[in-house]
Design an enzyme around this catalytic site. Structure first.
Site, PDB file in Angstrom:
ATOM      1  N   VAL A   1       0.838  -1.202   0.000  1.00 17.88           N
ATOM      2  CA  VAL A   1       0.000   0.000   0.000  1.00 17.88           C
ATOM      3  C   VAL A   1       0.868   1.246   0.000  1.00 17.88           C
ATOM      4  O   VAL A   1       0.588   2.214  -0.718  1.00 17.88           O
ATOM      5  CB  VAL A   1      -0.967  -0.006   1.199  1.00 17.88           C
ATOM      6  CG1 VAL A   1      -1.730   1.309   1.279  1.00 17.88           C
ATOM      7  CG2 VAL A   1      -1.942  -1.171   1.084  1.00 17.88           C
ATOM      8  N   ASP A   2       1.933   1.253   0.786  1.00 16.85           N
ATOM      9  CA  ASP A   2       2.863   2.376   0.761  1.00 16.85           C
ATOM     10  C   ASP A   2       3.469   2.539  -0.630  1.00 16.85           C
ATOM     11  O   ASP A   2       3.613   3.659  -1.135  1.00 16.85           O
ATOM     12  CB  ASP A   2       3.983   2.162   1.780  1.00 16.85           C
ATOM     13  CG  ASP A   2       3.599   2.598   3.185  1.00 16.85           C
ATOM     14  OD1 ASP A   2       2.696   3.433   3.321  1.00 16.85           O
ATOM     15  OD2 ASP A   2       4.212   2.097   4.143  1.00 16.85           O
ATOM     16  N   VAL A   3       3.864   1.439  -1.237  1.00 11.16           N
ATOM     17  CA  VAL A   3       4.471   1.502  -2.560  1.00 11.16           C
ATOM     18  C   VAL A   3       3.489   2.084  -3.575  1.00 11.16           C
ATOM     19  O   VAL A   3       3.823   2.994  -4.347  1.00 11.16           O
ATOM     20  CB  VAL A   3       4.940   0.109  -3.008  1.00 11.16           C
ATOM     21  CG1 VAL A   3       5.404   0.134  -4.470  1.00 11.16           C
ATOM     22  CG2 VAL A   3       6.071  -0.390  -2.106  1.00 11.16           C
TER      23      VAL A   3
ATOM     24  N   GLY B   1       2.981   5.779  -3.003  1.00 11.75           N
ATOM     25  CA  GLY B   1       4.098   6.559  -3.510  1.00 11.75           C
ATOM     26  C   GLY B   1       4.074   6.704  -5.017  1.00 11.75           C
ATOM     27  O   GLY B   1       4.349   7.786  -5.556  1.00 11.75           O
TER      28      GLY B   1
END
Length: 396
Positions: free
Chosen positions: A167-169, A172
């Site tokens: 999810v962070d990837v 970003g």
């Protein structure tokens, strides 16, 4: 050749993963990225093991092509320098808790008055409005709340997170896309704008067909291991000595696949002739296929099936994945080099631009490595905002 973002200054007030992966990508494209850190540094500097020469591998993964300056944003003098950096920047990226940037004088409304061309990019867990603004935004939590974990794992088993902070990837990468779109519009209008991306929004968007099955047909997706909910055979199957991954995308591919197995009659079986029928009779289909696959090894079958033009492969480890990418002609590794000549291994950017290729100019910085030159630049009343005015000390 210069990068497509050569001349763009990015003020990076973000930390951990979503923001830093976006700013690293902008750096790959040629932007000058100035990473603002507290005296303690980005949290990920301490996330380990593993550590390499005292540095966290986690931090090294998303912080190349950046300059690190230590500023205490609560100190009046350092805060002035932070605001001056924002005034000279083309892009500002932040993931402060909602309201913190405003209290520090680094909110969008305050900054755009003096820098109307600023692209101000924010990451949050659940947005800046409503009850979500006060919720902690962590990848693991959002994988659960977004429904992603509910469809990941074996049928009847425990809900499972993805093996990387996906999810962070995705957040970003969405943030990076928003910044690039805003910079393009600025070329036309001269005006910047605010770009907001939430972890929850990125996760929901990433559910694609699974979300659509619920929104359009009212079908609640379920965990089903490695099986695809709408395509068959599209899963892992057992051979004599291990598992193979098989991705049959259409009826023509299925015909070639079963012919390669020596069972061409399966393409005419009414249970398997079309994809909807194969999905409906998946259990029977898998039983037949695995009875054939049991007669050969993973290596044998992957060669046979791939040779028939059907997507098939073994389940690689990470190390094997890099070896495979190299073997098929890719260049999955990149290198940055420290001033003392020490190389730092990196995953290569997936972007290939013919006229303005990505570059790996700077290794992930030591904490405060560039504090002195950045401070001198910010304290110089006559300095402009373009990277070429930052001085030769900013380049290697």
């Amino acid at each position: 050749m210069t990068g497509i973002l050569d001349g763009i200054v990015v003020a990076d007030f973000s930390r951990v993963l979503a923001g830093p992966i976006a700013t690293a990508g902008l750096g790959d494209l040629g932007a000058t990225v100035i990473k603002v850190e507290s005296a303690d540094g980005d949290d990920t500097r301490r996330w380990g093991p593993p550590f390499v020469d005292g540095e966290s591998s986690y931090f090294l993964s998303v912080n190349r092509n950046k300059h690190s300056v230590v500023l205490d944003l609560k100190d009046p003098g350092d805060n002035v320098l932070a605001q001056r950096l924002a005034a000279r920047a083309d892009v500002l990226v932040e993931n402060f808790r909602p309201g913190v940037a405003e209290r520090l004088g680094l909110g969008y409304d305050a900054l755009r008055a003096g820098n109307p061309g600023l692209v101000y990019a924010s990451v949050s867990g659940f947005g800046r409005q409503g009850e979500g603004r006060d919720l902690a935004g962590y990848d693991f939590l959002v994988q659960a709340l977004s429904g992603l974990m509910s469809i990941t794992g074996d049928a009847g088993g425990e809900p499972t997170k993805v093996g990387v902070a996906i999810v962070d990837v995705l957040t970003g990468l969405n943030l990076q896309a928003g910044v690039l779109a805003a910079l393009y519009r600025r070329q036309i209008s001269g005006a910047g704008q605010r770009v907001d991306v939430t972890l929850m929004g990125a996760a929901l968007a990433a559910l694609v067909n699974q979300a659509s099955s619920w929104l359009t047909a009212g079908v609640e997706p379920l965990r089903d291991g490695n099986r695809h909910p709408s395509i068959a055979p599209y899963e892992t199957l057992n051979a004599a000595d291990g598992s193979i991954v098989l991705a049959v995308g259409n009826d023509a591919q299925f015909g070639r696949f079963v012919a390669a197995l020596g069972r061409p009659e399966l393409a005419d079986d009414t249970r398997f002739a079309t994809n909807p029928e194969r999905v409906a009779h998946r259990t029977e289909l898998v039983a037949v296929l695995e009875s054939v696959l049991a007669e050969g090894t993973v290596e044998h079958w992957t060669g046979v099936i791939t040779g028939a033009g059907v997507a098939c492969g073994r389940v690689n480890t990470v190390a094997e994945a890099f070896d495979f990418a190299s073997a098929v002609g890719m260049s999955p590794r990149a290198w940055t080099v420290r001033p003392d000549g020490t190389p730092v291994a990196q995953v290569a950017s997936p972007l290939a631009l013919s006229a303005t290729p990505v570059s790996y100019r700077l290794p992930p910085p030591r904490l405060g490595e560039h504090s002195d030159p950045v401070r001198r630049w910010l304290q110089d009343d006559d300095a402009g905002g373009r990277p070429q005015l930052l001085g030769k000390e900013f380049t290697r």
